[in-house]
Design a protein around this motif. Sequence first.
Motif, short mmCIF file in Angstrom:
data_model
loop_
_atom_site.label_atom_id
_atom_site.label_comp_id
_atom_site.label_asym_id
_atom_site.label_seq_id
_atom_site.Cartn_x
_atom_site.Cartn_y
_atom_site.Cartn_z
N PRO A 139 -15.36 -11.99 -15.43
CA PRO A 139 -14.45 -12.46 -16.79
C PRO A 139 -13.60 -11.53 -17.01
N ARG A 140 -14.24 -10.21 -17.09
CA ARG A 140 -13.06 -9.11 -17.23
C ARG A 140 -12.21 -8.99 -16.66
N GLU A 141 -10.87 -8.29 -17.27
CA GLU A 141 -9.42 -8.71 -16.52
C GLU A 141 -8.83 -7.48 -16.03
N LEU A 142 -8.16 -7.37 -15.08
CA LEU A 142 -7.28 -5.48 -14.91
C LEU A 142 -5.72 -5.59 -15.67
N PRO A 143 -5.54 -4.56 -15.55
CA PRO A 143 -3.90 -4.91 -16.45
C PRO A 143 -3.41 -4.71 -15.11
N ALA A 144 -2.20 -5.97 -15.01
CA ALA A 144 -1.35 -6.17 -13.60
C ALA A 144 -0.74 -4.78 -12.66
N GLY A 145 -0.88 -3.64 -14.36
CA GLY A 145 -0.21 -2.50 -12.82
C GLY A 145 -0.79 -1.78 -12.15
N VAL A 146 -2.24 -2.37 -12.52
CA VAL A 146 -3.54 -1.44 -11.85
C VAL A 146 -3.62 -1.68 -10.52
N ILE A 147 -3.76 -2.82 -10.28
CA ILE A 147 -3.38 -4.18 -9.14
C ILE A 147 -2.18 -3.68 -7.92
N THR A 148 -0.95 -4.09 -8.92
CA THR A 148 0.23 -3.78 -7.87
C THR A 148 0.50 -2.27 -7.80
N ALA A 149 0.22 -1.25 -8.47
CA ALA A 149 -0.44 0.03 -7.21
C ALA A 149 -1.01 0.10 -5.92
N LEU A 150 -2.39 -0.03 -6.24
CA LEU A 150 -3.70 -0.41 -6.09
C LEU A 150 -2.99 -0.99 -4.52
N VAL A 151 -2.59 -1.91 -4.47
CA VAL A 151 -2.24 -2.92 -3.38
C VAL A 151 -0.69 -2.97 -2.42
N GLY A 152 0.14 -2.20 -3.86
CA GLY A 152 1.40 -1.69 -3.36
C GLY A 152 1.29 0.06 -2.59
N VAL A 153 0.58 1.24 -2.85
CA VAL A 153 0.34 1.34 -2.58
C VAL A 153 0.58 1.74 -0.50
N PRO A 154 -0.90 0.81 -0.35
CA PRO A 154 -0.98 1.44 2.12
C PRO A 154 0.09 0.19 1.11
N LEU A 155 0.60 -1.20 0.99
CA LEU A 155 1.68 -1.46 1.61
C LEU A 155 3.15 -0.99 1.81
N PHE A 156 3.12 0.04 1.34
CA PHE A 156 4.67 1.02 0.53
C PHE A 156 4.56 2.06 2.40
N LEU A 157 3.14 2.28 2.38
CA LEU A 157 3.09 3.44 3.10
C LEU A 157 3.38 3.05 4.47
N LEU A 158 2.78 1.43 4.44
CA LEU A 158 2.93 0.60 6.40
C LEU A 158 4.14 0.51 6.13
N VAL A 159 5.23 0.08 5.17
CA VAL A 159 6.50 0.18 5.16
C VAL A 159 7.27 1.28 6.33
N LEU A 160 6.48 2.69 5.60
CA LEU A 160 7.41 3.43 5.75
C LEU A 160 7.09 4.33 7.11
N ARG A 161 6.00 4.07 7.76
CA ARG A 161 5.28 4.08 8.53
C ARG A 161 5.76 3.13 9.55
N ARG A 162 5.88 1.99 9.23
CA ARG A 162 7.04 1.47 10.73
C ARG A 162 8.72 1.93 11.09
N ARG A 163 8.44 1.85 9.39
CA ARG A 163 9.93 2.39 9.50
C ARG A 163 10.50 4.01 10.13
N GLY A 164 9.29 5.22 10.76
CA GLY A 164 9.54 5.80 11.31
C GLY A 164 9.38 6.98 10.20
N ALA A 165 9.38 6.39 9.27
CA ALA A 165 9.58 7.90 7.67
C ALA A 165 8.16 8.42 7.85
N LEU A 166 7.33 8.57 8.58
CA LEU A 166 6.12 8.81 7.83
C LEU A 166 5.54 8.95 8.99
#
Lengths: 266, 385
Positions: free
Chosen positions: B358-385
Amino acid sequence: MRITVEGLSWAAAGTPVVRDVGLDIAPGETVGLLGPNGSGKSSLLRCVAGLRVPSAGSVRYGGETIRCWDARRIARHVAFVEQSADADGELRVADVVGLGRTPFRSRWRGPDATDRAVVAAALERLGLTGLADRPWPSLSGGERQRAHIARALAQQPWALLLDEPTNHLDVKHQLELMELLASTEQTVLVALHDLALAARYCDRLLLLHHGRLVADGSPADVLTSERLATVFEVDAGLTTDALGHPSISYRGPLRLSSRSPLEGVS
Amino acid sequence: MPADRISVRPAASAGPAASGTSAPAAVDLLRPAARGITVTAATPPAGSRAALPRPVLVLGIALVLAASVAASVRIGAADVGYADVGRAFGVRLGLDVTPLPPLADSLVWDLRLPRVLMAALVGAALAVCGAVLQAVTRNALADPYLLGVSSGASTGAVAVVVLGVGAGALGVTGGALIGALVAFGLLLALLRRSGPDSVRIALTGVVVGQLFTALTSLTLMASADADTTRAVTHWLLGSMAPARWESVAVCAVVTPLGLTVAWLCSNALDAFAFGADTASSLGIGVRGTRTLLLVVTAVLTSVAVATVGAIGFVGLIVPHGVRFLTGPRHRVLLPCSALVGAVFLVWTDALARSVLAPRELPAGVITALVGVPLFLLVLRRRGAL
């Protein structure tokens, strides 16, 4: 469209850059704007394009002063090609050329059939049809420059103002571009560094020196070895080639001061 | 004088030499007098980038959003079934259904539902603000907090919580909103002389942000106890928990309005790609448009931040990810960013309240935890990484 400039001055942060320039460009004329670095070519072009508000004087399109015109109205008359304008991001060539349709598009609507046809024609005119889907970062400097010019043509302007458009182009594309500019019905004012290109393709040349217009006339009248010496500080000889255009042979830079640049280096 | 409209042919005496009177079939770009001609020739096929037609794409993401909202209402510390959600709705629509027990009804209607809707609205607002500011400042790293608005909001919130400014009348949300708008006012005042030049906007925004961050820290260090500091930190990281119907209502009015204004500036945003002079030569009133867009993004961000705190990362990565999907043209990019941003935040908030329930995490923590891998994936597919 006739472009008239009267008594135009413009200053950057208090330093005068363009001083009291007057010119009159007849419809359909191709006019080259010459001058050494820092002579005010780009600033004068930007004033004529309505991008800078002159501190004195006026710019008229077809006899009407543009002082009170908004950007959109100006953009429907005149297209301006900056010196090496660049973007990062994933724009495709067709997107960039499509920007030329911006002044004709309402906020509510996307590109229509006319826009697409004009863009296709502009791409074809500059030999870019095969590159339409290529992303901008993958283009060479010359391809980018041609895309900018296609974008300007997609604006279907009455006049084209170009700031050193032959930069980055190889010789063939330079000649093709100048031929294109010379053959258009549009009024063309083009800043150029290459005096030979200017002499070959322009109907008329303007020569700027320290922001002042020091010569205005046919290439043969404007390009003399005295002017090349005083304005460009080069030692050059002029002859007339088989086609009747002035042809320049440079002998070297003029040293105005008696000291050679290597003197004083111990 | 050439006429101002395409449809009107200019007087031959004033304009360039008139072209023939019969309409040529092809577009002749070198003869501007020919531009009154309606093009009937077969148009070339549209760009091959988007495999899906755009309306289908937008509709598809909208359906995903609707499904996400419906699904995430169920998720949380307490399990709620679809039947319960239906009953809570039915009662309010005056249908003949058995009402939920008061506690469950309150959970669904007063806590869960406003929270999910808030996540959708805030996600949409932040993603669009990010896309707009990235175009206005021509900076791929721009995000909605670039203008210093979130730092102003935290100063306002801290002033209310710690110093008791405005007593009970203001509340954290009111204080944060005022702080955010004060910070933005300062930014505009600093930009007044130089004009909204793209580099200056970014630099001035950073300066304003730093100032208010310092003020926040100063206030916390000087007069807050440990509990208040933790509460404020939680708020700073962002959480949907404070969302109630009143704040949802404000967002539901402001966000669609702001998004519409931004969308109507799509052509201008596209034209900014090559800088102010080119945009201006394409007929964009650069100064006015930039100022309008700054005001819109600042108001949208302020309203969002005031309620749910500074949720990071949505405004930075969603536009980049969507650009990969739709291309950089803002007419499509902005609506798709809004929808994807909404979906993204609805799901990250669902995770935030269920991962350590029942404890709640700050949404900002999750956006970064979920967002970083997603973002890296996008960069990779664009050939920028």
